[in-house]
Design a protein around this motif. Structure first.
Motif, PDB file in Angstrom:
ATOM      1  N   HIS A  79       0.829  -1.216   0.000  1.00 18.23           N
ATOM      2  CA  HIS A  79       0.000   0.000   0.000  1.00 18.23           C
ATOM      3  C   HIS A  79       0.857   1.257   0.000  1.00 18.23           C
ATOM      4  O   HIS A  79       1.877   1.308   0.675  1.00 18.23           O
ATOM      5  CB  HIS A  79      -0.910   0.022   1.224  1.00 18.23           C
ATOM      6  CG  HIS A  79      -1.853  -1.143   1.296  1.00 18.23           C
ATOM      7  ND1 HIS A  79      -1.472  -2.367   1.790  1.00 18.23           N
ATOM      8  CD2 HIS A  79      -3.137  -1.264   0.912  1.00 18.23           C
ATOM      9  CE1 HIS A  79      -2.502  -3.196   1.709  1.00 18.23           C
ATOM     10  NE2 HIS A  79      -3.515  -2.559   1.181  1.00 18.23           N
ATOM     11  N   GLN A  80       0.417   2.226  -0.769  1.00 23.48           N
ATOM     12  CA  GLN A  80       1.087   3.518  -0.777  1.00 23.48           C
ATOM     13  C   GLN A  80       0.075   4.634  -0.551  1.00 23.48           C
ATOM     14  O   GLN A  80      -1.122   4.446  -0.763  1.00 23.48           O
ATOM     15  CB  GLN A  80       1.746   3.789  -2.143  1.00 23.48           C
ATOM     16  CG  GLN A  80       2.977   2.964  -2.418  1.00 23.48           C
ATOM     17  CD  GLN A  80       3.687   3.412  -3.693  1.00 23.48           C
ATOM     18  OE1 GLN A  80       3.069   3.961  -4.608  1.00 23.48           O
ATOM     19  NE2 GLN A  80       4.981   3.174  -3.755  1.00 23.48           N
ATOM     20  N   VAL A  81       0.591   5.775  -0.124  1.00 26.16           N
ATOM     21  CA  VAL A  81      -0.210   6.997  -0.186  1.00 26.16           C
ATOM     22  C   VAL A  81       0.589   8.002  -1.003  1.00 26.16           C
ATOM     23  O   VAL A  81       1.762   8.249  -0.737  1.00 26.16           O
ATOM     24  CB  VAL A  81      -0.512   7.575   1.208  1.00 26.16           C
ATOM     25  CG1 VAL A  81      -0.999   9.009   1.091  1.00 26.16           C
ATOM     26  CG2 VAL A  81      -1.587   6.755   1.892  1.00 26.16           C
ATOM     27  N   GLU A  82      -0.059   8.520  -2.027  1.00 24.95           N
ATOM     28  CA  GLU A  82       0.532   9.540  -2.872  1.00 24.95           C
ATOM     29  C   GLU A  82       0.054  10.896  -2.362  1.00 24.95           C
ATOM     30  O   GLU A  82      -1.074  11.007  -1.869  1.00 24.95           O
ATOM     31  CB  GLU A  82       0.006   9.339  -4.306  1.00 24.95           C
ATOM     32  CG  GLU A  82       0.762  10.093  -5.360  1.00 24.95           C
ATOM     33  CD  GLU A  82       2.055   9.362  -5.744  1.00 24.95           C
ATOM     34  OE1 GLU A  82       2.257   8.220  -5.282  1.00 24.95           O
ATOM     35  OE2 GLU A  82       2.843   9.945  -6.503  1.00 24.95           O
ATOM     36  N   GLY A  83       0.910  11.889  -2.459  1.00 22.78           N
ATOM     37  CA  GLY A  83       0.464  13.251  -2.163  1.00 22.78           C
ATOM     38  C   GLY A  83       0.747  14.120  -3.370  1.00 22.78           C
ATOM     39  O   GLY A  83       1.750  13.912  -4.066  1.00 22.78           O
ATOM     40  N   LEU A  84      -0.143  15.060  -3.668  1.00 17.60           N
ATOM     41  CA  LEU A  84       0.091  15.964  -4.803  1.00 17.60           C
ATOM     42  C   LEU A  84      -0.490  17.335  -4.497  1.00 17.60           C
ATOM     43  O   LEU A  84      -1.629  17.457  -4.069  1.00 17.60           O
ATOM     44  CB  LEU A  84      -0.580  15.408  -6.071  1.00 17.60           C
ATOM     45  CG  LEU A  84      -0.537  16.337  -7.307  1.00 17.60           C
ATOM     46  CD1 LEU A  84       0.890  16.449  -7.847  1.00 17.60           C
ATOM     47  CD2 LEU A  84      -1.481  15.835  -8.396  1.00 17.60           C
ATOM     48  N   VAL A  85       0.358  18.359  -4.710  1.00 20.37           N
ATOM     49  CA  VAL A  85      -0.110  19.740  -4.609  1.00 20.37           C
ATOM     50  C   VAL A  85       0.262  20.449  -5.902  1.00 20.37           C
ATOM     51  O   VAL A  85       1.408  20.354  -6.357  1.00 20.37           O
ATOM     52  CB  VAL A  85       0.539  20.483  -3.416  1.00 20.37           C
ATOM     53  CG1 VAL A  85       0.280  21.986  -3.502  1.00 20.37           C
ATOM     54  CG2 VAL A  85       0.000  19.935  -2.097  1.00 20.37           C
ATOM     55  N   ILE A  86      -0.693  21.080  -6.535  1.00 20.40           N
ATOM     56  CA  ILE A  86      -0.429  21.904  -7.720  1.00 20.40           C
ATOM     57  C   ILE A  86      -1.073  23.272  -7.483  1.00 20.40           C
ATOM     58  O   ILE A  86      -2.260  23.353  -7.197  1.00 20.40           O
ATOM     59  CB  ILE A  86      -1.047  21.286  -9.009  1.00 20.40           C
ATOM     60  CG1 ILE A  86      -0.477  19.891  -9.293  1.00 20.40           C
ATOM     61  CG2 ILE A  86      -0.834  22.217 -10.197  1.00 20.40           C
ATOM     62  CD1 ILE A  86       0.937  19.853  -9.829  1.00 20.40           C
ATOM     63  N   ASP A  87      -0.239  24.287  -7.556  1.00 20.92           N
ATOM     64  CA  ASP A  87      -0.753  25.650  -7.321  1.00 20.92           C
ATOM     65  C   ASP A  87       0.268  26.614  -7.932  1.00 20.92           C
ATOM     66  O   ASP A  87       1.199  26.184  -8.599  1.00 20.92           O
ATOM     67  CB  ASP A  87      -0.906  25.886  -5.805  1.00 20.92           C
ATOM     68  CG  ASP A  87      -1.975  26.935  -5.481  1.00 20.92           C
ATOM     69  OD1 ASP A  87      -2.241  27.808  -6.335  1.00 20.92           O
ATOM     70  OD2 ASP A  87      -2.509  26.877  -4.367  1.00 20.92           O
ATOM     71  N   ARG A  88       0.113  27.905  -7.655  1.00 17.64           N
ATOM     72  CA  ARG A  88       1.084  28.865  -8.172  1.00 17.64           C
ATOM     73  C   ARG A  88       2.159  29.104  -7.118  1.00 17.64           C
ATOM     74  O   ARG A  88       1.853  29.192  -5.929  1.00 17.64           O
ATOM     75  CB  ARG A  88       0.395  30.184  -8.511  1.00 17.64           C
ATOM     76  CG  ARG A  88      -0.646  30.027  -9.622  1.00 17.64           C
ATOM     77  CD  ARG A  88      -1.193  31.373 -10.038  1.00 17.64           C
ATOM     78  NE  ARG A  88      -2.455  31.214 -10.767  1.00 17.64           N
ATOM     79  CZ  ARG A  88      -2.528  30.916 -12.067  1.00 17.64           C
ATOM     80  NH1 ARG A  88      -1.418  30.748 -12.779  1.00 17.64           N
ATOM     81  NH2 ARG A  88      -3.705  30.780 -12.655  1.00 17.64           N
ATOM     82  N   GLY A  89       3.406  29.175  -7.572  1.00 20.99           N
ATOM     83  CA  GLY A  89       4.494  29.529  -6.663  1.00 20.99           C
ATOM     84  C   GLY A  89       4.827  28.490  -5.610  1.00 20.99           C
ATOM     85  O   GLY A  89       5.341  28.814  -4.539  1.00 20.99           O
ATOM     86  N   ILE A  90       4.542  27.236  -5.892  1.00 19.26           N
ATOM     87  CA  ILE A  90       4.865  26.177  -4.917  1.00 19.26           C
ATOM     88  C   ILE A  90       6.360  25.854  -5.000  1.00 19.26           C
ATOM     89  O   ILE A  90       6.937  25.777  -6.083  1.00 19.26           O
ATOM     90  CB  ILE A  90       4.046  24.909  -5.227  1.00 19.26           C
ATOM     91  CG1 ILE A  90       2.547  25.187  -5.071  1.00 19.26           C
ATOM     92  CG2 ILE A  90       4.469  23.747  -4.326  1.00 19.26           C
ATOM     93  CD1 ILE A  90       2.110  25.500  -3.655  1.00 19.26           C
ATOM     94  N   HIS A  91       7.012  25.703  -3.837  1.00 16.66           N
ATOM     95  CA  HIS A  91       8.445  25.367  -3.828  1.00 16.66           C
ATOM     96  C   HIS A  91       8.736  24.297  -2.784  1.00 16.66           C
ATOM     97  O   HIS A  91       7.817  23.850  -2.075  1.00 16.66           O
ATOM     98  CB  HIS A  91       9.298  26.625  -3.603  1.00 16.66           C
ATOM     99  CG  HIS A  91       8.920  27.395  -2.369  1.00 16.66           C
ATOM    100  ND1 HIS A  91       9.205  26.940  -1.109  1.00 16.66           N
ATOM    101  CD2 HIS A  91       8.257  28.573  -2.217  1.00 16.66           C
ATOM    102  CE1 HIS A  91       8.759  27.816  -0.216  1.00 16.66           C
ATOM    103  NE2 HIS A  91       8.175  28.816  -0.874  1.00 16.66           N
TER     104      HIS A  91
END
Ligand code: PHE
Length: 346
Positions: free
Chosen positions: A207-219
């Motif tokens: 089992h895995q958990v993926e995380g994803l954030v997409i936005d402006r100016g993410i670093h």
């Protein structure tokens, strides 16, 4: 006839006896039935003289039988109530109760922790195609990472562009989410993944958990803060520190392998850690990085406008570390004694 029938009725002691009396009097071949039949052969005068008496006999016998039957049933109920007793104060037999599996428990915990940070839960299919699992993640056909994943392919699928496979990681959910949702995106994707691999620390399904954030100016600062907040909440301790080591994943650039460390103190140990000179124990925990521009572009988004980070972590490993389990295979044996030993189950 009437006197005799009344004696029989009074003598009937149970439901069977009273039914026998009823059949003998009112059944097809019963005595009263026979009397009723004689009415047909009488002259009108005779019938007028005797009919009422015969009908009255039938009525009174029918009523007497019904009354006796009710009395017998009432007596039988009384007798049952007197003998059959249920002691409500006795303890009930211990029935086995189900419980939440440690892997499901950890997934629930993660969903809750990330919900507090504004992440939604996303899902994708376990039977994936080549494009979502590899190509869109910047792993082209000739890429060595494909071989490293020990992929289970479906033998009858078209090997060219749409080969079907069991997903080797939860990263294809990144692709599916970016292709169907407008940024900003904040999701985690827990689920089963498959690799042809099996020993004490590897099972063909895990089992895995993926995380994803997409936005402006993410670093990367956002990535580090998010992981730190998550790990402190998950391990329920504030002294968690992270170490980001440069790494490589085709779908993130730059990429970082994340080790989690904590000050070692007597009596509070996270199983599986390796100590260092400063008294920290370190564990290799997850893969992460800034989402590769090519991945953002392959989902139809403009990589100059949108940036993001992603990470992937093994749920089974997280469960083992938190609950002190040491053999991954035991997770999937369904042994109730093993589960009970670690506090899961009756
Ligand atoms: N998908 C990678 C793996 O299974 C983990 C990962 C996810 C790495 C997201 C970086 C970003 O090993």
């Amino acid at each position: 006839i009437e006197a005799q029938l009344r004696r029989d009725i009074d003598a009937a002691a149970d439901a069977g006896a009273i039914e026998a009396v009823r059949v003998a009097a009112l059944g097809k071949a019963g005595r009263i039935t026979a009397l009723l039949k004689t009415l047909g052969g009488m002259t009108p005068d005779e019938r007028q003289a005797k009919g009422p008496a015969i009908h009255a006999l039938r009525e009174s016998v029918t009523a007497a039988i019904a009354e006796r039957k009710a009395a017998i049933e009432a007596a039988e109920l009384e007798a049952r109530l007197a003998t059959e007793k249920l002691d409500m104060t006795l303890p009930a037999d211990a029935a086995p109760r189900g419980s939440v599996h440690p892997v499901a428990q950890v997934m629930d915990e993660l969903a809750e922790i990330f919900a507090d940070m504004g992440f939604a839960v996303a899902t994708g299919p376990e039977i994936e195609d080549d494009w979502h699992n590899f190509t869109a993640l910047n792993i082209p056909e000739t890429h060595p990472a494909r071989a490293m994943h020990d992929t289970f392919y479906f033998p009858n699928s078209n090997a060219e562009s749409h080969a079907m496979l069991l997903r080797t990681h939860t990263s294809p959910v990144q692709i599916r989410t970016m292709m169907t949702q407008e940024p900003p995106i904040r999701i985690i994707a827990p689920g089963r993944v498959y690799r042809s691999d099996s020993d004490a620390t590897h099972t063909p399904m895990f089992h895995q958990v993926e995380g994803l954030v997409i936005d402006r100016g993410i670093h990367m600062g956002h990535l580090k803060w998010t992981l730190e907040t998550f790990l402190k909440a998950y391990f329920e301790r504030d002294d968690i520190v992270l170490r980001l080591r440069p790494s490589y994943f085709p779908f993130t650039e730059p990429s970082a392998e994340v080790d989690v460390g904590y000050k070692q103190e007597k009596g509070r140990r996270i199983v599986g850690g390796n100590g260092d000179d400063e008294g920290h124990a370190w564990m290799e925990l997850l893969g992460s990085g800034m989402v590769n521009r090519r991945v953002i572009a392959s989902c139809g988004l403009d990589p100059d406008a949108w940036q993001g980070f992603a990470f992937g972590v093994g749920v089974d490993r997280l469960a083992m570390l938190k609950y002190g389990m040491d053999d991954l295979r035991a997770f999937f044996d369904g042994d109730l004694r093993w589960l009970a030993h670690y506090g899961f189950g009756a």
